[in-house]
Design an enzyme around this catalytic site. Structure first.
Site, PDB file in Angstrom:
ATOM      1  N   ASP A   1       1.926   2.823  -2.137  1.00 36.54           N
ATOM      2  CA  ASP A   1       3.043   1.685  -1.955  1.00 36.54           C
ATOM      3  C   ASP A   1       2.161   0.881  -0.868  1.00 36.54           C
ATOM      4  OD1 ASP A   1       6.672   1.488  -1.439  1.00 36.54           O
ATOM      5  OD2 ASP A   1       5.036  -0.105  -1.645  1.00 36.54           O
TER       6      ASP A   1
HETATM    7  C1  GLC Z   1       6.909  -2.803  -1.665  1.00 39.20           C
HETATM    8  C2  GLC Z   1       7.731  -1.814  -2.321  1.00 39.20           C
HETATM    9  C3  GLC Z   1       7.297  -1.363  -3.660  1.00 39.20           C
HETATM   10  C4  GLC Z   1       6.665  -2.696  -4.432  1.00 39.20           C
HETATM   11  C5  GLC Z   1       5.301  -2.838  -3.540  1.00 39.20           C
HETATM   12  C6  GLC Z   1       4.846  -4.208  -3.885  1.00 39.20           C
HETATM   13  O1  GLC Z   1       6.856  -2.807  -0.322  1.00 39.20           O
HETATM   14  O2  GLC Z   1       8.218  -0.507  -1.408  1.00 39.20           O
HETATM   15  O3  GLC Z   1       8.481  -0.905  -4.462  1.00 39.20           O
HETATM   16  O4  GLC Z   1       6.072  -2.215  -5.610  1.00 39.20           O
HETATM   17  O5  GLC Z   1       5.774  -2.745  -2.127  1.00 39.20           O
HETATM   18  O6  GLC Z   1       5.697  -5.195  -3.562  1.00 39.20           O
END
Ligand code: GLC
Length: 734
Positions: A265
């Site tokens: 993430d």
């Molecule tokens: C965010 C989310 C994730 C997302 C990623 C990119 O913090 O937790 O679900 O795909 O970062 O935006």
């Protein structure tokens, strides 16, 4: 003569070209097997090129190998539509003018359809949009389990039951990937709240892990063939999930033989040694919070960048560890951007709008409908009041990373005006909530009392009132990076509903939300509808159901409790939810959702799997094809279903299994099969469903094996977890 000359020149040119052009390298030859292409490409790469592939080069892309013509990897949110283009190195929008997408309903709505065919259509449509926007990874679906109704991101997920989430995420993933775009199932694992999401350490039993929180991910890998998976921010048993040896090496890549790519993430990596050795493949968004904060470090400072290269050069980490990561990344590249005959995708077209509308229409759940108060035929009333901010507020923007810039969004008010005639509809906002800003609550500017009084006046003067409220995508509502602070409807809606009831009993409450709420006014309101975040086609779908052109068939993918402490996660102390800011203990263990309500005999407001129709259905008695089964058998159950009403409709029938005399704790019952049956008025169908005996197993955490304990099992057909129609006892032999 000239023609012959031209022919001879052409012939010479072709033969000399062939003589010059070398054999096409294997990795560039689409006719070669992917694994051969992977090995050939790997053999041509330098150490630095390999390391570069393992981390971001921009906010939403990671390195390719320019020298070899291997493309960069482009990723995009989200689970409900393709996010607008983001700047190279900021969270800001790139302000393109060609990236306004179709917004599909939130995944809670898809779950409420109980329709795997629709899940596939959803995946195909969103995959085509991601392909057309030249994305190689679509960062969805989210399949985290609905453990607490306070979780800000439940709207992005598929409810409280792992079997339902698994059955719907698999076809969604297959649909996405048929466009040559990798789905990225997330957030692996145990990201079941937003409070302290970046570091909270989750502790739970192996049984709860394997029986509740892993099955949807396991199905995504083993049945969906998902090409990538996203590690979650939180910790599990002391290690960050983005580089967690047990989750990624032992379970995902070991037990499940996952051959795809593990992506962090955004900001989920925290340690080079662990990131190198514990199963992470691509590091994204380090030193940011995944939403708004910017990194002060360059991409070369990432954990899997220079520090990783140093460990490799010193020999502290063998190159074989790096090669495994790069093989996975190359494999995904040859399945996506370098696949042969890659589809072109398409963007914002009628097919996608139809898919969005069908999911919305089939996901809306009719919770209450006294004396067939609904549907309200067009033309019946001339003075219709529509009240509530959610009748006009955009619900495709906000909510965090799943926010969308859409080509269009039909609001509930617009949909109702189209069906009933704008001249017959009067709108009052009733309350206002301010703009959706990440991580902050912005006070609204309007005078709330004035809005309140106007709404009551509008209601008094109307023949019927549609109240469209619920939650929204603001911080501490249905939004990433924060949890709700209360189980009640916010913004004074309960009081407003009470005041409206005093002046007009003809009130329909429509809740637009991704979470359960308390309903203190439920007894006085003749009709209640759970309408999710329905996407671009919101107003059309909602008005279709309210006016009766669509017969509702949605069923709840999670339990609506009477109050917060009725939920297992809230039946213990703070350590169960939200934790003590360092650790958290899932004390309800395997008893999540209806597993808790049924086993502990807590009466819910509305049970899992509940939803009304404008018609009625009669269930026949369930029967099984045999009495006694071996552990490797399949049980064939059968029963009739009749549409006993006057309207064509659909019913999501459910089969629950229980083991009354197990030697271990087992939930009162568990969903083991479901099917959406479409019946014309008066029609009867025989429903046949298969349940593998192996699916009746529990996870034996002593032997680390799924175990079917011989003995009696009970299989029930049901309209919901709270409405069992009949049961049949079967026996499993030792
Ligand atoms: C965010 C989310 C994730 C997302 C990623 C990119 O913090 O937790 O679900 O795909 O970062 O935006």
């Amino acid at each position: 003569m000239i023609k012959i000359r031209k022919l001879l020149i052409l012939l010479w040119a072709v033969t000399s070209l062939q003589a010059q052009s070398p054999m096409k390298p294997i990795y560039l030859d689409n006719s070669q097997p992917v694994e051969k292409r992977v090995e050939d490409a790997l053999s041509r790469m330098t150490l630095e090129e390999k390391v570069a592939m393992c981390h971001a080069q921009s906010k939403f892309s990671s390195h390719g190998v320019p020298r070899l013509g291997i493309p960069e990897i482009w990723m995009s949110d989200g689970p409900h539509g393709v996010r607008e283009e983001i700047e190279w190195d900021s969270w800001g929008a790139a302000k393109w003018t060609n990236d306004s997408c179709t917004a599909f309903p939130a995944l809670t709505c898809l779950a409420a359809t109980f329709n795997p065919d629709l899940a596939h259509a959803y995946g195909v449509a969103i995959g085509e949009e991601a392909r057309y926007r030249r994305k190689d990874i679509l960062l969805g679906p989210g399949v985290n389990i609905y453990r607490t109704p306070l979780n800000g991101r439940n709207f992005e997920y598929m409810g409280e039951d792992p079997y339902l989430a698994a059955r719907l995420s698999v076809p969604y993933i297959k649909g996405v990937q048929q466009s040559g775009v990798a789905a990225c199932v997330k957030h692996f694992a145990l990201n079941n709240q937003e409070m302290w999401r970046g570091h909270i350490n989750v502790e739970l039993s192996d049984r709860a892990l394997y029986e509740i929180y892993l099955p949807a991910f396991k199905a995504a890998v083993e049945e969906g063939g998902v090409w990538s998976i996203m590690g979650s921010y939180n910790k599990f048993r002391g290690q960050h999930c983005c580089h967690n040896d047990l989750l990624l090496n032992k379970i995902l890549k070991g037990e499940w033989n996952f051959d795809g790519v593990v992506v962090t993430d955004w900001g989920g990596a925290h340690n080079t040694q662990e990131a190198a050795l514990n199963g992470l493949d691509i590091e994204m968004g380090s030193y940011t919070n995944g939403l708004s904060s910017m990194s002060v470090f360059t991409y070369e400072d990432y954990y899997l960048a220079k520090p990783f290269l140093k460990l490799l050069k010193s020999g502290e980490v063998p190159v074989s560890v790096l090669d495994d990561k790069v093989r996975r990344i190359l494999r995904m590249t040859f399945r996506t951007s370098m696949m042969g005959e890659r589809p072109y995708g398409s963007f914002v077209n009628e097919t996608h709008s139809l898919a969005a509308r069908r999911v919305a229409e089939e996901g809306i759940v009719l919770l209450k409908n006294d004396k067939q108060f609904l549907p309200v035929q067009a033309g019946k009333y001339k003075k219709i009041a529509v009240i509530g901010e959610n009748a006009t507020r955009s619900m495709t923007e906000g909510g965090g990373s799943s926010t969308l810039k859409v080509k269009y969004e039909v609001s509930p008010l617009e949909g109702l005006q189209q069906v009933y005639g704008a001249a017959n509809v009067v709108y009052s906002k009733g309350y206002s909530t301010g703009p959706s800003v990440y991580g902050r609550v912005i006070a609204p500017k309007e005078n709330q009392q004035k809005l309140f009084d106007e709404a009551v006046k509008t209601a008094r003067e109307a023949e019927i009132v549609f109240f469209v409220g619920g939650l929204n995508k603001n911080h501490e509502q249905d939004c990433e990076a924060g949890d709700r602070t209360s189980y009640n409807l916010p913004f004074g809606q309960d009081d407003l509903i009470r005041e409206i009831l005093k002046v007009n009993k003809n009130l329909v409450v429509v809740l637009v939300s991704g979470n359960a709420v308390a309903m203190p006014w439920l007894k006085e309101v003749p009709a209640v509808m759970q309408a999710w975040y329905l996407g671009s086609e919101s107003g059309n779908a909602l008005a279709g159901v309210i006016s009766g052109t669509v017969n509702p068939s949605g069923k709840l993918p999670f339990t609506f409790g009477q109050k917060l402490t009725d939920y297992g996660a809230h039946a213990f102390d703070k350590l169960s939810y939200p934790g003590d800011s360092i650790n958290q203990y899932y004390k309800e263990d395997i008893l999540v959702g209806y597993r808790w309500f049924d086993t502990k005999k807590v009466k819910p407001l509305f049970p899992f799997g509940y939803g009304l129709s404008y018609t009625t259905f009669e269930y026949g008695k369930i029967s099984a094809d045999k009495k006694v089964y071996a552990a490797t058998d399949v049980v064939k159950v059968s029963f009739t279903l009749k549409n006993t009403g006057t309207m064509d409709g659909a019913e999501a029938v459910q089969i629950y299994a229980s083991q009354p005399k197990a030697s271990v704790i087992r939930p009162a019952k568990e969903l083991k099969a479901f099917k959406k049956i479409f019946l014309k008025a008066g029609e009867t169908q025989t429903v046949n469903l298969d349940i593998k005996v192996s699916d009746l197993a529990y996870f034996n955490d002593k032997t680390h094996q799924w175990t079917v304990e011989p003995g009696d099992f009970v299989l029930s057909n049901a309209a919901s977890a709270g409405d069992v129609k009949s049961a049949v006892k079967i026996q499993v032999m030792p």
